[in-house]
Design a protein around this motif. Sequence first.
Motif, PDB file in Angstrom:
ATOM      1  N   LEU A 117       2.136   6.214  11.275  1.00  0.00           N
ATOM      2  CA  LEU A 117       1.417   6.440  10.024  1.00  0.00           C
ATOM      3  C   LEU A 117      -0.073   6.181  10.216  1.00  0.00           C
ATOM      4  O   LEU A 117      -0.918   6.935   9.704  1.00  0.00           O
ATOM      5  N   GLY A 118      -0.400   5.123  10.958  1.00  0.00           N
ATOM      6  CA  GLY A 118      -1.804   4.856  11.254  1.00  0.00           C
ATOM      7  C   GLY A 118      -2.432   5.976  12.050  1.00  0.00           C
ATOM      8  O   GLY A 118      -3.590   6.374  11.807  1.00  0.00           O
ATOM      9  N   THR A 160       5.603   3.222  -0.839  1.00  0.00           N
ATOM     10  CA  THR A 160       4.887   2.092  -0.243  1.00  0.00           C
ATOM     11  C   THR A 160       5.354   1.906   1.198  1.00  0.00           C
ATOM     12  O   THR A 160       6.404   2.406   1.604  1.00  0.00           O
ATOM     13  N   THR A 161       4.581   1.149   1.955  1.00  0.00           N
ATOM     14  CA  THR A 161       4.833   1.017   3.392  1.00  0.00           C
ATOM     15  C   THR A 161       5.684  -0.190   3.745  1.00  0.00           C
ATOM     16  O   THR A 161       5.902  -0.471   4.923  1.00  0.00           O
ATOM     17  N   GLY A 162       6.162  -0.921   2.744  1.00  0.00           N
ATOM     18  CA  GLY A 162       6.866  -2.174   3.012  1.00  0.00           C
ATOM     19  C   GLY A 162       8.136  -2.023   3.821  1.00  0.00           C
ATOM     20  O   GLY A 162       8.554  -2.963   4.496  1.00  0.00           O
ATOM     21  N   GLU A 163       8.766  -0.854   3.773  1.00  0.00           N
ATOM     22  CA  GLU A 163      10.038  -0.676   4.469  1.00  0.00           C
ATOM     23  C   GLU A 163       9.870  -0.038   5.852  1.00  0.00           C
ATOM     24  O   GLU A 163      10.861   0.241   6.521  1.00  0.00           O
ATOM     25  N   LEU A 164       8.630   0.185   6.276  1.00  0.00           N
ATOM     26  CA  LEU A 164       8.411   0.852   7.555  1.00  0.00           C
ATOM     27  C   LEU A 164       8.653  -0.095   8.721  1.00  0.00           C
ATOM     28  O   LEU A 164       8.337  -1.280   8.656  1.00  0.00           O
ATOM     29  N   GLY A 202       8.184  12.876   7.788  1.00  0.00           N
ATOM     30  CA  GLY A 202       8.233  13.748   6.625  1.00  0.00           C
ATOM     31  C   GLY A 202       9.007  13.177   5.465  1.00  0.00           C
ATOM     32  O   GLY A 202       8.734  13.490   4.299  1.00  0.00           O
ATOM     33  N   ARG A 203       9.975  12.296   5.746  1.00  0.00           N
ATOM     34  CA  ARG A 203      10.803  11.724   4.676  1.00  0.00           C
ATOM     35  C   ARG A 203      10.016  10.778   3.776  1.00  0.00           C
ATOM     36  O   ARG A 203      10.452  10.453   2.661  1.00  0.00           O
ATOM     37  N   LEU A 204       8.843  10.324   4.230  1.00  0.00           N
ATOM     38  CA  LEU A 204       8.122   9.299   3.482  1.00  0.00           C
ATOM     39  C   LEU A 204       7.526   9.824   2.182  1.00  0.00           C
ATOM     40  O   LEU A 204       7.583   9.149   1.152  1.00  0.00           O
ATOM     41  N   ALA A 220       0.829  -1.204   0.000  1.00  0.00           N
ATOM     42  CA  ALA A 220       0.000   0.000   0.000  1.00  0.00           C
ATOM     43  C   ALA A 220       0.865   1.258   0.000  1.00  0.00           C
ATOM     44  O   ALA A 220       1.939   1.290   0.587  1.00  0.00           O
ATOM     45  N   ARG A 221       0.379   2.282  -0.689  1.00  0.00           N
ATOM     46  CA  ARG A 221       1.062   3.564  -0.665  1.00  0.00           C
ATOM     47  C   ARG A 221       0.694   4.328   0.604  1.00  0.00           C
ATOM     48  O   ARG A 221      -0.342   4.079   1.236  1.00  0.00           O
TER      49      ARG A 221
END
Length: 536
Positions: A153-154, A141-145, A134-136, A83-84
């Motif tokens: 983010l949620g 996508t959220t895979g690297e979080l 802010g860097r996002l 997901a973005r």
Amino acid sequence: MSTPHASIVCTSLDFAWSDGTSVFSGFDLSVGPGRTGLVGLNGAGKSTLLRLMAGDLAPTGGSVRITGEFGYLPQNLTLDTSARVDEVLGIAEVRAALHAIEKGEVDEAHFTAVGDDWDVEERALAMLDRLGLGRLGLDRTTGELSGGESVLLGLAGQLLRRPDVLLLDEPTNNLDIEARERLYDAVESWGGLLVVVSHDRGLLELVDQIADLHDGEVRWYGGTFSEYEQILEVEQDAAERQVRSAESDVRRQKRELVEAQVQTARRNRQGRKVEESRSLPKILIGARKRRAQVSAGKLKSVHTERLAEARDRLTEAEQAVRDDDLIRVDLPLTAVPEGRGVVALQQVRLQYGPRVKMDIRGPERIALVGRNGSGKTTLLRTIAGLLPPAAGEVRREVPLRYLPQRLDLLFDDLSIAENVGRFAPAATDNEIRARLARFLFKGRRADQKAGTLSGGERFRAALAALMLAEPAPQLLLLDEPTNNLDMSSVRQLTTALESYQGALIVASHDVPFLRDMGATRWLRLDEDGLTRVDPM
């Protein structure tokens, strides 16, 4: 952001798990505007209550009514890795409509989708920056979080929606110290109705009132968590004095009942002597005997009733005293001699992190700290053998066990005893149950399905499974172990680790816990690798 009429009302709420375990019965609760901290022992039903409020669970009876729009951030937030960021924030459709309008498209559906949210991208970016994300950007996508970044983010998504009611379940889990401060700022500035379940003292110092969930009922305490603790301490002191008084009353009533029985027996003996001597007419002896029997019956009844009342008062007094049992586990087979090699990493490069060097000998206790995303979990998984290093070698010299953040080593459809049996296949059922009792799973509690456990109970069951495993682990790797634990459970964990005689590596943002567990060495992980730091 909010309406003054925002509210949550639970009326005659009933809920039970599929195995019949009852959580709420006839439960009533009314919450109005302001910040409310929902606290209670693990297993009291805090997270279940939030899930019922959010509609994530359906009650078996009664109702939950929320006035106003609500948002919910669950305890174990799982994001679709494909997901973005804008999709997680809930603004992807509005952004697409905005971009279409900017390209000159005049479809009415685009304007309907945008509504009044013409500045949604600016607000979203400002919110991400406020929470340290802010860097996002909005298109990644959220895979690297990391787990902590996913939580933030949620939260950003919920805050962007500007709901009237916000439900947060353990929102500081996996957050480093800086991220927690950002979340504190967001909560402190919240102007609507907020209900937060947390074991984080810093967060609970920002609430307006405490709702204490205990034995299926809520008691309200005005003020912050520290003020609640002060009041609770006074109440518990009074409750313990009441128990001592009730115990004394029970002993006194028992003595008086025995004395009444002795007195009755004495009178009966005297009556028999008079009857045997025939010094009185039979009719008079009979009358005296009947009166004595009636009197003795009344006397016994009075004292028996008083004893029963005294016992009822004792039971009521005992119920007012909180149960705060401690885990006490002596596991000699986990002991590691001084100087014995435990684990060594020589120029290991992590798959998702820097090069690291580590050498642990003897029963060392390592506190592993670092920011979210620095690679602490990757390091623990590499040591545990669950993730191969990108380069270098990990030398493991003792049996070890790894307890992950998500506690996914338990099978939900198995009981606690059955789960522990998987890790100790040679142990008999009686041996497993005897050991589980020391982890506070006594009697039928050991038969409870893992899928019905609270976060704290699940952690305690997982810890039992690892510590009772065969062979006995001489190195424990714990990843954020105090997540989901109430204050009592943190004390229980600390006590359990005090009696553990092996080596420890604990990754945590809970600095007070790391101090209490007796960390002998503090290591910080960052892009440059592992660095020894002074105790925090």
